[in-house]
Design a protein around this motif. Sequence first.
Motif, short mmCIF file in Angstrom:
data_model
loop_
_atom_site.label_atom_id
_atom_site.label_comp_id
_atom_site.label_asym_id
_atom_site.label_seq_id
_atom_site.Cartn_x
_atom_site.Cartn_y
_atom_site.Cartn_z
N SER A 81 -84.36 14.51 -37.50
CA SER A 81 -83.04 14.79 -38.00
C SER A 81 -82.90 15.64 -39.38
CB SER A 81 -82.14 13.37 -38.12
OG SER A 81 -82.83 12.77 -39.01
N ASP A 82 -83.87 15.40 -40.17
CA ASP A 82 -84.02 16.18 -41.50
C ASP A 82 -83.99 17.79 -41.16
OD1 ASP A 82 -83.72 13.81 -42.92
OD2 ASP A 82 -85.73 13.49 -42.87
N ARG A 84 -83.44 19.26 -38.55
CA ARG A 84 -82.22 19.74 -37.82
C ARG A 84 -81.18 20.17 -38.70
NH1 ARG A 84 -83.14 15.38 -34.19
NH2 ARG A 84 -80.91 14.54 -34.99
N ARG A 85 -81.08 19.03 -39.71
CA ARG A 85 -80.01 19.47 -40.86
C ARG A 85 -80.31 20.82 -41.67
NH1 ARG A 85 -80.04 13.56 -41.52
NH2 ARG A 85 -78.13 12.72 -40.43
#
Lengths: 226, 279
Positions: A81-82, A84-85
């Motif tokens: 998720s990091d 992707r952010r």
Amino acid sequence: MIAPKHILGTFDEALASLRNNVLMMSSLAERSLGNAFSGLFQRDDDLCALAIADDEEIDQLEKQIDKDGIDLLLRFQPVASDLRRVVSAMKLSSNIERIADQAVNTARKARKLNQHPALSEMQVIEPIYQHALAMFRDGVDSYAREDVTLALTMEARDTTLDQMNAKASQRLIERMAQDPEQLRGYLNLMFIARHLERVGDHATNIAEDAVYAIAAEDIRHQHSAA
Amino acid sequence: MVSLLEMPQIVSNRVSHETAPSPEQKTGESMIEIENLDFAYGTNRVLHDIDLSIPARAVTAFIGPSGCGKTTLLRCLNRMNDLIDGARITRGSIHIEGIDINSPGVDVVDLRRRVGMVFQKSNPFPKSIYDNIAYGLRIAGVTKRSRLDEAVEKSLRSAALWDEVKDRMHVSGYGLSGGQQQRLCIARALAVEPEIILMDEPCSALDPIATAKVEELIRELKTQYTIVIVTHNMQQAGRCSDFTAFFYLGRLIEVDTTSKIFSNPSQRQTEDYITGRFG
């Protein structure tokens, strides 16, 4: 659900700074759109000049976000998720910058229109502007609030915007035939409607990037892939 | 049972991106089947109900925090834990190509020939480079000089070390750099023609260049060998492996393609660990 903090506080700070810059950039782009269209509707050249001048700050923020994103990738090698952010923040900034460019384009055309008597057809632009602006706000909102449901409304709203633009163009073409002396003015209004249609496209891109950041789903080009 | 083989699209994707395998290669088939495995050191149970299928001719990485049981599981695969008093499998089984490796009839020496191991710290024997490689073959009864020469060269070439050592085959293995020593150990493991290579943090003591050479070697070796690697280096797992298994507190939390694990893991614990939120 709020993710727990990273063990590395500097990583959290860098991610937060990146996100804050994206949100700051979107606020500035929204303000520029507001100034450009107020300049058009109120026939105020000063507001148009403001929209054009503010673009420099937005361009610089885009560069800053790219620099910070690269730095983050380099220093922290984010995953899942990091990652992707970070990727989404960089893509968002590019779309926001282009929305701000549409504000500048509109402001330039508004200044030209302001040199001539007001055209009653200006009123066809107002609902398109409100629709595109709401799409931009909601696109950024879906990213900021991690709201997939809101993001998924954008495709249908973009289709509506395209239809509004087509309808406005049709009407303006008809007016050109009826009133050729104002051809240049109608043409500028058509371009402005087209700028708003592009704002809707970028807002849709923003929502798609938000979905990728939140849910790791790539919802782009689903019709063309089918 | 968690099985990578139940994801045919993943296996076929992997095959399609590689050089076409020769007919005898069985890429994607299961090489190791671990079922309901519990393991204990004395009364301390350290592995709980592990179910895992490891595909042939691919790299599978075991990741997880220290003490999660990944090295213990790795060492189960060639019964290295037999050497520790009180260490035992208390439930479940491990099959390699259909054979239960813990059944009484299994020859442990032969098992360890088939399942080679490379350790965290390079551990060449206090012998020449040549004798390090030839050691396992001599134990296996090979004495013919020409056959030994051939096997030594082949192993060193496979370990990408031949060009660096071919002119000093009879100097001590200790004279090599850390990275070269680790590749010497890999060559030593390859000499006895294993089917599986277990690697327990093989690059943790190496500099980035030596690490890159070992990682490139892993990439080349996976066309012929099944490789299982334990690593604490997330980037290394991301670069080297086709599949990644995440362990926590003695349990297998999640196993999937490496791409899936590092882009969008299914389990929150995996996400928290790989993104550095654990603790």
